[in-house]
Structures are given as structure tokens and as C-alpha cells.
Design a protein around this motif. Structure first.
Motif, short mmCIF file in Angstrom:
data_model
loop_
_atom_site.label_atom_id
_atom_site.label_comp_id
_atom_site.label_asym_id
_atom_site.label_seq_id
_atom_site.Cartn_x
_atom_site.Cartn_y
_atom_site.Cartn_z
N ALA A 1 0.87 -1.17 0.00
CA ALA A 1 0.00 0.00 0.00
C ALA A 1 0.91 1.22 0.00
CB ALA A 1 -0.91 -0.01 1.22
N TRP A 2 0.49 2.29 -0.66
CA TRP A 2 1.34 3.46 -0.86
C TRP A 2 0.75 4.71 -0.23
CZ3 TRP A 2 6.08 3.17 -3.32
CH2 TRP A 2 6.37 1.93 -3.89
N ARG A 3 1.63 5.65 0.10
CA ARG A 3 1.33 6.99 0.59
C ARG A 3 0.49 6.96 1.86
NH1 ARG A 3 1.74 6.85 -4.77
NH2 ARG A 3 3.20 8.27 -5.77
N GLU A 4 -0.60 7.73 1.90
CA GLU A 4 -1.41 7.82 3.12
C GLU A 4 -2.01 6.47 3.50
OE1 GLU A 4 -1.89 9.98 0.54
OE2 GLU A 4 -0.99 11.78 1.40
N LEU A 5 -2.39 5.69 2.50
CA LEU A 5 -2.95 4.37 2.77
C LEU A 5 -1.92 3.50 3.50
CD1 LEU A 5 -5.25 2.34 2.54
CD2 LEU A 5 -4.40 1.75 0.26
N ALA A 6 -0.65 3.62 3.15
CA ALA A 6 0.41 2.86 3.83
C ALA A 6 0.49 3.26 5.29
CB ALA A 6 1.75 3.11 3.13
N GLU A 7 0.43 4.56 5.55
CA GLU A 7 0.49 5.05 6.93
C GLU A 7 -0.73 4.59 7.73
OE1 GLU A 7 1.08 9.27 6.57
OE2 GLU A 7 2.88 8.98 5.35
N HIS A 8 -1.89 4.60 7.10
CA HIS A 8 -3.11 4.14 7.78
C HIS A 8 -3.04 2.64 8.07
CE1 HIS A 8 -5.53 7.72 5.95
NE2 HIS A 8 -4.58 8.10 6.77
N CYS A 9 -2.51 1.87 7.14
CA CYS A 9 -2.36 0.41 7.36
C CYS A 9 -1.44 0.15 8.54
CB CYS A 9 -1.79 -0.27 6.11
SG CYS A 9 -2.94 -0.41 4.75
N ALA A 10 -0.30 0.83 8.59
CA ALA A 10 0.66 0.62 9.67
C ALA A 10 0.08 1.01 11.01
CB ALA A 10 1.94 1.39 9.39
N ALA A 11 -0.75 2.05 11.04
CA ALA A 11 -1.33 2.53 12.30
C ALA A 11 -2.55 1.72 12.73
CB ALA A 11 -1.71 4.00 12.17
N SER A 12 -3.25 1.09 11.79
CA SER A 12 -4.53 0.47 12.10
C SER A 12 -4.55 -1.05 12.09
CB SER A 12 -5.59 0.93 11.09
OG SER A 12 -5.68 2.32 11.05
N LEU A 13 -3.67 -1.68 11.33
CA LEU A 13 -3.74 -3.13 11.14
C LEU A 13 -2.61 -3.83 11.87
CD1 LEU A 13 -4.49 -3.14 7.30
CD2 LEU A 13 -6.13 -3.20 9.19
N SER A 14 -2.87 -5.07 12.29
CA SER A 14 -1.84 -5.84 12.99
C SER A 14 -1.99 -7.32 12.66
CB SER A 14 -1.92 -5.61 14.50
OG SER A 14 -3.18 -6.00 14.99
N LYS A 15 -0.98 -8.07 13.02
CA LYS A 15 -0.92 -9.51 12.76
C LYS A 15 -2.20 -10.20 13.24
CE LYS A 15 1.69 -13.65 13.86
NZ LYS A 15 2.88 -14.20 14.50
N GLY A 16 -2.73 -11.08 12.39
CA GLY A 16 -3.89 -11.87 12.76
C GLY A 16 -5.22 -11.24 12.41
N MET A 17 -5.25 -9.94 12.13
CA MET A 17 -6.52 -9.28 11.80
C MET A 17 -7.06 -9.81 10.48
SD MET A 17 -6.01 -5.27 12.75
CE MET A 17 -7.74 -4.85 12.68
N ARG A 18 -8.38 -10.01 10.46
CA ARG A 18 -9.06 -10.40 9.22
C ARG A 18 -9.36 -9.12 8.45
NH1 ARG A 18 -11.45 -14.99 7.47
NH2 ARG A 18 -13.23 -14.81 6.08
N VAL A 19 -8.92 -9.06 7.19
CA VAL A 19 -9.08 -7.86 6.38
C VAL A 19 -9.73 -8.19 5.04
CG1 VAL A 19 -7.11 -6.65 7.42
CG2 VAL A 19 -6.76 -8.07 5.40
N ILE A 20 -10.26 -7.15 4.42
CA ILE A 20 -10.78 -7.22 3.06
C ILE A 20 -9.95 -6.22 2.27
CG2 ILE A 20 -12.77 -6.90 1.56
CD1 ILE A 20 -14.50 -7.27 4.12
N ALA A 21 -9.28 -6.68 1.24
CA ALA A 21 -8.41 -5.81 0.46
C ALA A 21 -8.77 -5.91 -1.02
CB ALA A 21 -6.95 -6.18 0.66
N ARG A 22 -8.69 -4.76 -1.70
CA ARG A 22 -8.96 -4.69 -3.13
C ARG A 22 -7.79 -3.99 -3.80
NH1 ARG A 22 -10.57 -0.90 -6.68
NH2 ARG A 22 -11.89 -1.50 -8.40
N GLY A 23 -7.37 -4.54 -4.92
CA GLY A 23 -6.25 -3.91 -5.61
C GLY A 23 -5.95 -4.60 -6.93
N ALA A 24 -4.87 -4.16 -7.53
CA ALA A 24 -4.45 -4.68 -8.84
C ALA A 24 -3.31 -5.68 -8.67
CB ALA A 24 -4.01 -3.53 -9.74
N LEU A 25 -3.42 -6.79 -9.38
CA LEU A 25 -2.35 -7.78 -9.36
C LEU A 25 -1.23 -7.34 -10.28
CD1 LEU A 25 -4.13 -11.26 -9.47
CD2 LEU A 25 -3.07 -10.12 -7.53
N ARG A 26 0.00 -7.57 -9.84
CA ARG A 26 1.17 -7.23 -10.63
C ARG A 26 2.09 -8.45 -10.67
NH1 ARG A 26 -1.12 -2.80 -11.82
NH2 ARG A 26 -0.95 -0.97 -10.52
N GLN A 27 2.67 -8.69 -11.82
CA GLN A 27 3.67 -9.75 -11.96
C GLN A 27 5.02 -9.09 -12.10
OE1 GLN A 27 2.78 -13.05 -14.61
NE2 GLN A 27 4.82 -12.84 -15.48
N ARG A 28 5.97 -9.59 -11.33
CA ARG A 28 7.32 -9.00 -11.34
C ARG A 28 8.34 -10.12 -11.40
NH1 ARG A 28 10.66 -7.86 -6.93
NH2 ARG A 28 9.02 -8.41 -5.47
#
Length: 177
Positions: free
Chosen positions: A59-86
């Protein structure tokens, strides 16, 4: 997002999100979501865990900061995004390919938990175009039948659309039927 493979995944975080900054100062959070399907075995008449899918996410920018402040190990989450192959070359010289998800929306699953939402406010943007995020607690919604301010709840401002009580579409007290 035309042409991108967009995915929604529900699962548990395998570790706390790791917040870093790029050389340009942009925040990025990395984390892994483990999605384990449950299947019903008719012979044993029990639910069993299927094979887990571990999906590396960023997750990037403000969303990254919100994830770090709000989410922790073991939490059940719903995430939406684009798949990337690298593809990259590993230390042993072999070529490797990974599939990752760049998250654009994420939040806790409320199936087995409760969450308190804290809204953010955006001050004037910095020179780099991004604003530092400040948080303020959201005013709790009033309880039906209680006077404003009762039960330790703040009164609802007339012009606050988030504070107004929600009327259920199934409430037929005003119905003619």
C-alpha cells in the motif's frame, strides 16, 4: 484501471504491516494476506481448511500510513487492488517471478470483529504535493430513543452527514401497507 487485473481478497494478516519510505520519501507498507478457503466434507460432516493462498501486498502513501497505524498480525481484512507480476534474479542466479497486489482499498472484516472509524483531515499540501495526515475521532452515532448527549455520546451536528442516524430500508413504520 483499464486493463488491470483487479482482485478482492479476504484473509488474515500474517504479520504487522512493515512501513518504509522510498528514497523519494514516499511511504509504502508491505504485508501478506493469508486466505484460507473452508470446505464442507460431507463424509465427515465437518468444515475443513483448504489450501491457503499467501498474497504479498503493498500500500502506498497515506494508505500505507493508515495500514501501519490500524492493522496488525492476525486481523481479518478485506483488500482490493491490482495484481502485478514482477520478475527478478535471485541471489543464486535463478530467474524468479512473483505475483503481488498493489492495494487501493483495505479495511478490517466485521464478520467476527467490531471496528471504530477515525476520520482523517487533510491540511494544506506540502511542496511534494502530499499532505501530512491528522486524525480526529469520529463522533459516535446517537442511540435511538436516547436524548442527545446521553450515554456518553456526543450530540449530532445538524450539518454532519456522518453523524445522522441511518434509517433502515426495511423500516415500514411510515408505510401505508
Amino acid at each position: 484501471m483499464a486493463g488491470e487485473t483487479v482482485l478482492t481478497i479476504v484473509g488474515n494478516l500474517t504479520a504487522d504491516p512493515e512501513l518504509r519510505a522510498t528514497s523519494g520519501g514516499v511511504s509504502v507498507a508491505g504485508f501478506t494476506i493469508a486466505a484460507t478457503p473452508r470446505v464442507y466434507d460431507r463424509r465427515s460432516q465437518q468444515w475443513e481448511d483448504g489450501q491457503a493462498l499467501f498474497l504479498r501486498c503493498s500500500a502506498w502513501r497515506e494508505l500505507a500510513e493508515h495500514c501501519a497505524a490500524s492493522l496488525s498480525k492476525g486481523m481479518r481484512v478485506i483488500a482490493r487492488g491490482a495484481l502485478r507480476q514482477r520478475s527478478y534474479q535471485a541471489n543464486d542466479g535463478t530467474q524468479r517471478t512473483v505475483i503481488e497486489m498493489t492495494v487501493d482499498e483495505i479495511g478490517p472484516s466485521l464478520r467476527y470483529a467490531k471496528a471504530a472509524v477515525v476520520r482523517t483531515t487533510n491540511p494544506a499540501p506540502r511542496a511534494n504535493g502530499f499532505a501530512p495526515m491528522r486524525t480526529e475521532p469520529a463522533a459516535p452515532a446517537p442511540v435511538a430513543g436516547e436524548p442527545a448527549g446521553a450515554g456518553g455520546r456526543a450530540p449530532v451536528a445538524e450539518d454532519d452527514p456522518w453523524g445522522a442516524p441511518v434509517q433502515s430500508p426495511f423500516d415500514d413504520t411510515d408505510s401505508e401497507f
